[in-house]
Motif scaffolding. Structure first.
Motif, PDB file in Angstrom:
ATOM      1  N   PRO A 129     106.001  38.802  36.583  1.00  0.00           N
ATOM      2  CA  PRO A 129     107.229  39.110  35.831  1.00  0.00           C
ATOM      3  C   PRO A 129     108.064  37.845  35.577  1.00  0.00           C
ATOM      4  CG  PRO A 129     106.855  40.780  37.498  1.00  0.00           C
ATOM      5  CD  PRO A 129     105.827  39.709  37.730  1.00  0.00           C
ATOM      6  N   ASN A 130     108.499  37.700  34.355  1.00  0.00           N
ATOM      7  CA  ASN A 130     109.309  36.549  33.919  1.00  0.00           C
ATOM      8  C   ASN A 130     108.528  35.234  33.930  1.00  0.00           C
ATOM      9  OD1 ASN A 130     111.674  38.209  33.664  1.00  0.00           O
ATOM     10  ND2 ASN A 130     111.912  38.086  35.900  1.00  0.00           N
ATOM     11  N   GLU A 131     107.207  35.295  33.970  1.00  0.00           N
ATOM     12  CA  GLU A 131     106.378  34.105  33.895  1.00  0.00           C
ATOM     13  C   GLU A 131     105.426  34.213  32.708  1.00  0.00           C
ATOM     14  OE1 GLU A 131     106.100  32.988  38.662  1.00  0.00           O
ATOM     15  OE2 GLU A 131     104.309  32.953  37.392  1.00  0.00           O
ATOM     16  N   GLU A 171     104.521  28.635  37.651  1.00  0.00           N
ATOM     17  CA  GLU A 171     105.038  29.794  36.908  1.00  0.00           C
ATOM     18  C   GLU A 171     104.221  30.082  35.649  1.00  0.00           C
ATOM     19  OE1 GLU A 171     109.654  30.116  37.907  1.00  0.00           O
ATOM     20  OE2 GLU A 171     109.203  28.297  36.766  1.00  0.00           O
TER      21      GLU A 171
END
Length: 367
Positions: A40-42, A35
């Motif tokens: 996105p969101n990483e 990750e």
């Protein structure tokens, strides 16, 4: 001995510090944490590798992925990372659909330069220790395979972070780059064609050889460029043949485009009067089952009868050659000039020859 003994804790602490530091410095080049691709969101590798701006100049991260994918097909993916002056290399990539879910499956290369990890139902492919290519200057690349999902799941995005390191064993002086590339399912090919007559569908002529001309409109109703094939039928008459001749036997059209072509319908000297249907078929070159047809009807008319031969001896034009015609000639006898009714033979003078001409047809009905 007492000196070594008394100093042993110091050496243990020092060795522990060096070992721990080396381990920390080398951690991301053994197997980077998941990750860190910038998806996105990483986050990215900049969580650990500090000191330089993200995507700094003098370097780049380039991805080669399939522009379109077919379910279950295997594709080669290439990651190219470069930065002038750097000499150790790392990357991490994941493939996600529009909802952020795993898309397809990576396979590590046989040479052992890439490895796989999973986290939160996502798959990651990344460098291995061998894959860091330590000592390779300025640029490095990795090549591996990706298998597309078993169904069309819409656009797939490949998110990647790369670390162009300076090979000093630390976490400073490294450059982090991010990139993403999209692969979409292929657009289904749709073929279609329409054929219209611009004007009358039925024309007539008395001159079968000259014939008539129709203007046809051909349209590509598909979603890709297509070559439309055109063909006209032939109608065989009892004593002659009527043919349909097209100005173009094929037309290349962009999706949604139209073009006009000419259909000439003509017969020959033996063509009899009547109605002659001529059909035209347009066929898609992309899909031969997609066709359009129109039919024209050409009427070959009977030409009017030739005018009756002149009868100048019926001088007064009453339909009968009789004494009245002789009287009219006699009344102009000896005159010369144009438009004299009594000049039956048209020689410019009313004389005995004109009386003889009337007398030779005396009693005839000229109607």
């Amino acid at each position: 001995m007492s000196y070594l003994k008394n100093n042993l804790p110091v050496w243990v602490v020092l060795l522990f510090f060096v070992a721990s530091s080396s381990s920390a410095f080398a951690f991301s080049f053994l197997a980077p944490p998941a990750e860190k691709t910038g998806a996105p969101n990483e986050s990215t590798c900049m969580d650990c590798h500090l000191g330089n701006d993200l995507n700094a100049s003098d370097g780049s991260l380039m991805l080669t992925v399939p522009e379109t994918y077919i379910p279950n097909e295997v594709y080669t993916v290439v990651v190219n990372l470069s930065h002038t002056g750097q000499s150790k290399w790392g990357f991490e990539m994941t493939a996600l659909d529009a909802d952020g879910a795993r898309a397809g499956a990576f396979a590590a290369d046989d040479a052992g330069n890439t490895g796989l990890t999973e986290a939160n139902d996502k798959q990651y492919i990344h460098h291995t220790t061998a894959g860091t290519a330590a000592g390779t200057n300025d640029a490095h690349s990795w090549e591996f395979e990706w298998t597309a999902p078993d169904a069309d799941i819409g656009p797939i995005t490949f998110y990647t972070a790369g670390n162009a390191a300076n090979n000093d064993g630390g976490t400073t002086g490294d450059y982090i780059y991010t990139a993403q590339a999209e692969s979409t399912p292929p657009v289904p090919v749709i073929a279609g064609v329409t054929l219209e007559i611009a004007g009358d569908m039925a024309l007539s002529t008395m001159d079968a050889v000259a014939g008539v001309s129709y203007t046809l409109k051909v349209t590509n109703t598909g979603n890709m460029m297509d070559t439309v094939m055109l063909e006209a039928s032939a109608e065989v008459g009892i004593e002659g043949t009527v043919l349909g001749a097209l100005s173009d036997s094929s037309v290349a059209l962009e999706a949604g485009a139209s073009v006009e072509v000419t259909l000439k319908v003509a017969g020959d000297l033996f063509t009899e009067p009547g109605d002659y249907p001529i059909g035209v078929t347009a066929t898609s070159g992309t899909d031969g089952t997609m066709t359009a047809e129109i039919t024209t009807t050409t009427t070959i008319e009977m030409p009017p009868p030739p005018p009756p031969p002149p009868t100048p001896w019926d001088v007064n034009g009453d339909g009968t050659v009789n004494i009245q015609d002789l009287v009219l000639v006699a009344g102009q006898f000896g005159q010369s000039g144009e438009s004299l009714k009594g000049d039956v033979n048209g020689d410019g003078t009313v004389n005995i020859l004109d009386l003889v001409a009337v007398s030779s047809h005396f009693g005839e009905n000229t109607e």
